[in-house]
Write a protein that holds these residues in place. Sequence first.
Motif, PDB file in Angstrom:
ATOM      1  N   LEU A 217       1.198  -0.826  -0.054  1.00  0.00           N
ATOM      2  CA  LEU A 217      -0.200  -0.107  -0.059  1.00  0.00           C
ATOM      3  C   LEU A 217       0.465   1.065  -0.101  1.00  0.00           C
ATOM      4  N   GLY A 218       1.898   1.989   1.123  1.00  0.00           N
ATOM      5  CA  GLY A 218       2.780   2.592   1.129  1.00  0.00           C
ATOM      6  C   GLY A 218       3.100   3.023  -0.353  1.00  0.00           C
ATOM      7  N   ASP A 219       3.791   1.160  -0.970  1.00  0.00           N
ATOM      8  CA  ASP A 219       4.944   1.766  -1.831  1.00  0.00           C
ATOM      9  C   ASP A 219       4.103   1.964  -3.495  1.00  0.00           C
ATOM     10  N   ALA A 220       2.402   1.539  -3.439  1.00  0.00           N
ATOM     11  CA  ALA A 220       1.954   2.044  -4.540  1.00  0.00           C
ATOM     12  C   ALA A 220       1.125   3.546  -4.525  1.00  0.00           C
ATOM     13  N   LEU A 221       0.756   4.191  -3.275  1.00  0.00           N
ATOM     14  CA  LEU A 221       0.382   5.569  -2.681  1.00  0.00           C
ATOM     15  C   LEU A 221       1.489   6.050  -3.475  1.00  0.00           C
ATOM     16  N   VAL A 222       3.039   5.856  -3.114  1.00  0.00           N
ATOM     17  CA  VAL A 222       4.173   6.970  -3.238  1.00  0.00           C
ATOM     18  C   VAL A 222       3.993   7.088  -5.066  1.00  0.00           C
TER      19      VAL A 222
ATOM     20  N   GLU B  78       0.626   9.922   3.092  1.00  0.00           N
ATOM     21  CA  GLU B  78      -0.542   8.580   3.344  1.00  0.00           C
ATOM     22  C   GLU B  78       0.904   7.766   2.628  1.00  0.00           C
ATOM     23  N   GLY B  79       1.726   7.466   2.231  1.00  0.00           N
ATOM     24  CA  GLY B  79       2.001   6.632   1.430  1.00  0.00           C
ATOM     25  C   GLY B  79       3.194   6.647   3.130  1.00  0.00           C
ATOM     26  N   ARG B  80       3.725   7.254   2.929  1.00  0.00           N
ATOM     27  CA  ARG B  80       4.788   7.478   4.106  1.00  0.00           C
ATOM     28  C   ARG B  80       5.032   6.890   5.167  1.00  0.00           C
ATOM     29  N   LEU B  81       3.858   7.358   5.607  1.00  0.00           N
ATOM     30  CA  LEU B  81       2.880   6.891   7.109  1.00  0.00           C
ATOM     31  C   LEU B  81       2.716   5.365   6.704  1.00  0.00           C
ATOM     32  N   ARG B  82       2.103   4.906   5.766  1.00  0.00           N
ATOM     33  CA  ARG B  82       2.092   3.500   5.016  1.00  0.00           C
ATOM     34  C   ARG B  82       3.716   2.369   5.862  1.00  0.00           C
ATOM     35  N   LEU B  83       4.172   3.025   4.437  1.00  0.00           N
ATOM     36  CA  LEU B  83       5.417   2.807   4.890  1.00  0.00           C
ATOM     37  C   LEU B  83       6.638   2.550   6.064  1.00  0.00           C
TER      38      LEU B  83
ATOM     39  N   GLU C 290      10.292  10.926   1.019  1.00  0.00           N
ATOM     40  CA  GLU C 290      10.073  12.288   1.613  1.00  0.00           C
ATOM     41  C   GLU C 290      11.528  13.356   0.513  1.00  0.00           C
ATOM     42  N   GLY C 291      12.058  12.781  -0.097  1.00  0.00           N
ATOM     43  CA  GLY C 291      12.660  13.501  -1.410  1.00  0.00           C
ATOM     44  C   GLY C 291      11.607  14.810  -2.042  1.00  0.00           C
ATOM     45  N   LYS C 292      10.422  13.574  -1.592  1.00  0.00           N
ATOM     46  CA  LYS C 292      10.140  14.741  -2.965  1.00  0.00           C
ATOM     47  C   LYS C 292       9.289  15.858  -2.073  1.00  0.00           C
ATOM     48  N   LEU C 293       8.798  15.266  -0.825  1.00  0.00           N
ATOM     49  CA  LEU C 293       8.018  16.622  -0.003  1.00  0.00           C
ATOM     50  C   LEU C 293       8.979  17.789   0.676  1.00  0.00           C
ATOM     51  N   GLY C 294       9.891  17.346   0.092  1.00  0.00           N
ATOM     52  CA  GLY C 294      11.449  18.541   0.638  1.00  0.00           C
ATOM     53  C   GLY C 294      11.896  18.460   1.945  1.00  0.00           C
ATOM     54  N   GLN C 295      11.881  16.698   2.730  1.00  0.00           N
ATOM     55  CA  GLN C 295      12.442  16.178   3.313  1.00  0.00           C
ATOM     56  C   GLN C 295      13.353  15.800   3.564  1.00  0.00           C
TER      57      GLN C 295
END
Length: 350
Positions: free
Chosen positions: A105-110, A119-124, A148-153
């Motif tokens: 789920l996390g991988d697919a959401l990302v 949400e993808g980050r949270l599930r992973l 994290e990179g796409k979110l600027g972290q």
Amino acid sequence: MTLCRRSSRRVAVAALLGWLGLAPALSATPTVWDLVKNPKLGAAEQLLALAERSRTPAEDSTDDVSLPTTATTEELNRQLNARAAALITIADGHQLGDPRLLYLLGDALVKADRSYLPEGRLRLQQALERDPDSPLAADAWFSLATAEGKLGQREAERAAYSRALALEWQPEAQAMFASNRAESSMASGELGPALEDYRLALSLSRTGVTRALALWGMAVATERDGDLPTALALAREAAGFRFGPPSRFVVALDLPNVYFEPEYEEHYYRALAEMADADLRVRPEEARTRLQTASLLWSLYLENARRDHERWVANAELLRQICQRKLARIDAEKNAPRPSLRSKPGRHED
């Protein structure tokens, strides 16, 4: 540029790993005793298989009426991952107690859409907390780093790449992880660690793809570190790796599993390569064309980078000025009056 990534240079990870034959299999199927002790595992197993199949395109994509026939490969992958994520979400798969569903789920959401990244980050993170020793963990850390990179972290991104690198044993995948971590370091202005990771990626690379991408990244990092001649040499070497048929070859930057964050970072890479190519041209007309292209690419980069207050604006401005000075010199030499063959040194005709 990131390998799904890309640097800024970032390469979707499952697509690239699958292409390279490095994607790990899912965890072992539950035994009959596992199902007796926990009936939810049976439902989880069925949902897992269904969701995994749902993000695999049919052999004939025209048979899949849920997908547009005009979709590009990138768009198709996004839609397939969105479909898999929707299946798991509708079935409350995250509540079935199987960490594999959280990993998927996390991988697919990302991979599905930027709006799903939190949400993808949270599930992973939940999957890695529940089953940190899963064979899926290395890829999950890579996918988490992408989010994290796409979110600027950037700091969290590099930490996730480090965890992925520590768990991975395939040199080619390790090279990919090291290159992406280098890209993250460069985006944060940490050129020393970036160059160190690009060198690591070169030492680990086993294919032209990862070697070329590491060279591209090292070229940009080297220029930003103040060594333009070496950077141009590295850019020429990176551009020398070509993929596809001779009539329609592409360089590594053109591969579908490479992306840039922000997108206009791509102009920086290509402008540097055009400058490197111009230096090799014997005919002034050919050098002029390359320098004009480079100057335009620097302008496109600066148009966006100034707005975003990017740290490399001064570098790009200087490099555009170098292109413009070289263009002016070529034009001056072309328009300079040539001495008459009839005249002799030291004498003037009346």
